[in-house]
Design an enzyme around this catalytic site. Structure first.
Site, PDB file in Angstrom:
ATOM      1  N   LYS A  53       0.847  -1.202   0.000  1.00 19.57           N
ATOM      2  CA  LYS A  53       0.000   0.000   0.000  1.00 19.57           C
ATOM      3  C   LYS A  53       0.881   1.250   0.000  1.00 19.57           C
ATOM      4  CE  LYS A  53      -3.956   2.074   2.478  1.00 19.57           C
ATOM      5  NZ  LYS A  53      -4.861   1.977   3.644  1.00 19.57           N
TER       6      LYS A  53
ATOM      7  N   SER B 135     -10.371   0.197   7.068  1.00 18.83           N
ATOM      8  CA  SER B 135      -9.742   0.274   5.739  1.00 18.83           C
ATOM      9  C   SER B 135      -9.069  -0.999   5.257  1.00 18.83           C
ATOM     10  CB  SER B 135      -8.723   1.412   5.705  1.00 18.83           C
ATOM     11  OG  SER B 135      -9.370   2.650   5.591  1.00 18.83           O
TER      12      SER B 135
ATOM     13  N   SER C   3      -9.937   2.282   2.735  1.00 19.36           N
ATOM     14  CA  SER C   3      -9.006   2.956   1.863  1.00 19.36           C
ATOM     15  C   SER C   3      -8.036   2.017   1.128  1.00 19.36           C
ATOM     16  CB  SER C   3      -8.183   3.965   2.664  1.00 19.36           C
ATOM     17  OG  SER C   3      -7.346   3.318   3.610  1.00 19.36           O
TER      18      SER C   3
END
Lengths: 95, 494
Positions: free
Chosen positions: B79, B184, B160
């Site tokens: 990420k 998330s 997210s």
């Protein structure tokens, strides 16, 4: 909760975010809605409740008082938008 | 033989160890799959050289007869919230565009030390603020899933960690890192039919993870199944002196401890999670999950978490407050964007840089955070929210007197179409209704696929556990996984 355009301007000033008049007008009802949503917290009886300070109990540690970092000036400055003579540079602040 | 990209973390690790295939072959297969999946917009940066170098190192170590590392030969996605040395790290923001860290985050370093390689940096909601990936400065990720009604609407991969969820679901990465502040990891995992666990706050170091809300942010793995999550979490977790909130406790051997029998365990069903307007399919899946854990030997008990309805409003004070403080560092001086119009002074430079560099949702949260922390409002908002947070944590403590883990849906719906919810910030915030309470209490929680809805889209079940009881969470999730037999996968259209 109603938020005035003046309040939006003041908060944006505190947050150091430039906003246009149009943005301020758009943000006022948006922020008002969000604040209206979070204001329901006021109905919770929290008398005698201590605010949370640590989510998982943990002891803050002491470490030996020794230098563990440093000597990496070039790495620190490597991503600066503007750096000169080993310093970050900003617009002149003293006349 | 199955395609190498169909294999998960455990299968790749075991296959490389057994010599069934080389790590190089695996890395090449995934590198090619990533390169061919541009329409998903899951990766912001591709790093094939990193993945191939790690693979070659794994193959060389095996040839030399060295003891294999825990994730040797496994390429993963990272990420973009994790700082990676020499590789641009932007948190999907404009203000950090071009920022190339000179250091490596603790979690990513631990993964490389365990032998994993990096396929690239994964797209996400800007600064991890969002539930649909639509706040990314670099365009939203598109879920690999499509509804089975023949409609071709682009769906949200969740957020997210939406690049992570899309990449794992599309089989272009066998696993990926995520971070979870209010859901998330879990919500995007549920939306894409994969597994993801947020460990106890403090298990994974936050050092080098671009900060959103420091008292909530936790890293965790997203992968195809429970075992893969256990393997990857073992590699990511561990004490780090560079993070003041890191827990100085040993990392258990979660994979070795996996046990799908819930005999003697009590699974709590929180009655307050039965929210108004919950789709019947979510309710049905929850009932199914209850039957599955009962079948695995658990006793099912109803419990009460009376302050549940206040979790979201408390979260939307605490998280923006911490964000407004954390994001004060982006000032155009030390890194990232600088917007300095001719003749502007220092204060104008700050304000212009931040206006130019932050997206709408990030600005909205900074402004809310600034407001609730401003003079005269601090006690009414922030202090009250931290008191309510203490009550929410107490609710969980009381529940643990009656049960060992909690079972809930992960999200109140299946994946929605891109553009469907972004007009109303509060409608978007409500997506996190089931994930936020455990975040506020710092508890380990996991999403595992349970089934599909009428449109053929995945639905997730969430297991919440006691602090530091990731094993209990993983085991309950494994019991569900074995009974759900979830095999649906997105057809390739990209």
């Amino acid at each position: 909760m109603s938020v005035t355009i003046d309040t939006v301007r003041r908060i944006a000033g505190l947050a150091r975010i430039a906003i246009t008049e149009e943005e301020a007008a758009r943000l006022a009802p948006e922020l008002g809605n969000i604040l209206g949503f979070i204001e329901q917290l006021g109905e919770v009886d929290t008398a005698g409740v201590a605010p949370m300070t640590a989510v998982i109990p943990n002891h803050l540690r002491l470490r030996d008082d020794v230098v563990t970092d440093g000597g990496i000036r070039d790495a620190v400055l490597a991503n600066a938008p503007q750096a000169e003579h080993g310093f970050f540079t900003v617009p002149k602040v003293i006349e | 033989m199955t395609e190498l990209t169909d294999l998960g973390i455990a299968a790749i690790r075991d296959g490389v160890r057994a010599g069934d295939f080389s790590a190089r072959e695996v890395a090449e297969a995934f590198v090619a799959a990533v390169a061919a999946a541009k329409p998903l917009n899951a990766f912001l940066v591709e790093t094939p050289d990193h993945a191939l170098a790690a693979a070659d190192a794994a193959d060389a170590a095996r040839a030399a007869g060295e003891a294999p590392k825990a994730m040797a030969g496994v390429p993963i996605g990272m990420k973009d919230l994790f700082c990676t040395r020499g590789v641009p790290s932007t948190a999907a923001s404009h203000i950090l565009e071009g920022f190339t860290p000179q250091y490596e985050s603790t979690v990513s370093q631990k993964l490389w030390d365990a032998g994993a390689g990096m396929l690239g940096k994964l797209n996400m909601d800007q600064f991890a603020m969002g539930s649909s990936n639509e706040t990314s400065h670099f365009g939203n990720v598109v879920s690999p899933w499509r509804r089975s009604d023949g409609g071709n609407a682009d769906l949200a991969p969740g957020g997210s960690s939406g690049g992570s969820s899309a990449a794992v679901a599309a089989r272009i990465a066998p696993g990926a890192t995520g971070t979870d502040t209010g859901g998330s990891i879990r919500q995007p995992a549920a939306f894409t039919g994969i597994s993801g666990i947020k460990p106890t706050y403090g298990r994974c170091s936050r050092w080098g993870v671009i900060a959103f809300a420091s008292s909530l942010d936790q890293a965790g793995p997203m992968a195809r199944d429970v075992r893969d999550c256990a393997i990857m979490l073992e590699a990511m977790a561990g004490f780090d002196a560079k993070d003041a909130t890191s827990l100085d406790v040993a990392v258990p051997q979660w994979e070795a401890g996996l046990n799908p029998s819930l005999k003697g365990k009590r699974v709590g069903i929180p009655k307050e999670y039965r929210v108004d307007g919950m789709p019947p399919e979510i309710e049905a899946l929850w009932q199914q999950g209850i039957e599955w854990v009962r079948d695995a030997g658990a006793e099912v008990v109803e419990v009460s978490l009376p302050h549940t309805k206040y979790a979201l409003p408390a979260y939307y004070i605490i998280a923006p407050a911490e964000a407004s403080s954390n994001l004060a560092r982006y000032d155009g001086v030390r890194y990232g964007l600088r917007d300095l119009p001719e003749g502007a002074n220092l204060q104008e430079m700050y304000a212009r840089t931040r206006a130019e560099g932050f997206g709408d949702e990030v600005k909205r949260r900074i402004l809310i955070g600034t407001y609730v922390l401003s003079a005269g409002f601090y006690d009414a908002y922030y202090t009250q929210a931290q008191k309510v947070r203490a009550l929410i944590a107490q609710d969980f403590d009381s529940a643990w007197e009656q049960c060992d883990v909690l079972l809930t849906p992960t999200a109140p719906s299946a994946a929605f179409a891109l553009g469907e919810k972004n007009a109303d910030p509060i409608a978007m915030y409500l997506n996190d209704v089931f994930t936020v309470p455990s975040s506020l209490a710092g508890l380990p929680a996991m999403s595992v696929p349970g089934g599909v809805d009428a449109g053929g889209l995945p639905l997730g079940l969430q297991i919440i556990g006691k602090a530091l009881d990731e094993q209990g969470v993983l085991n309950a999730a494994l019991a569900i996984e074995q009974r759900a037999g979830f095999v649906a996968r997105p057809g390739r259209w990209w």
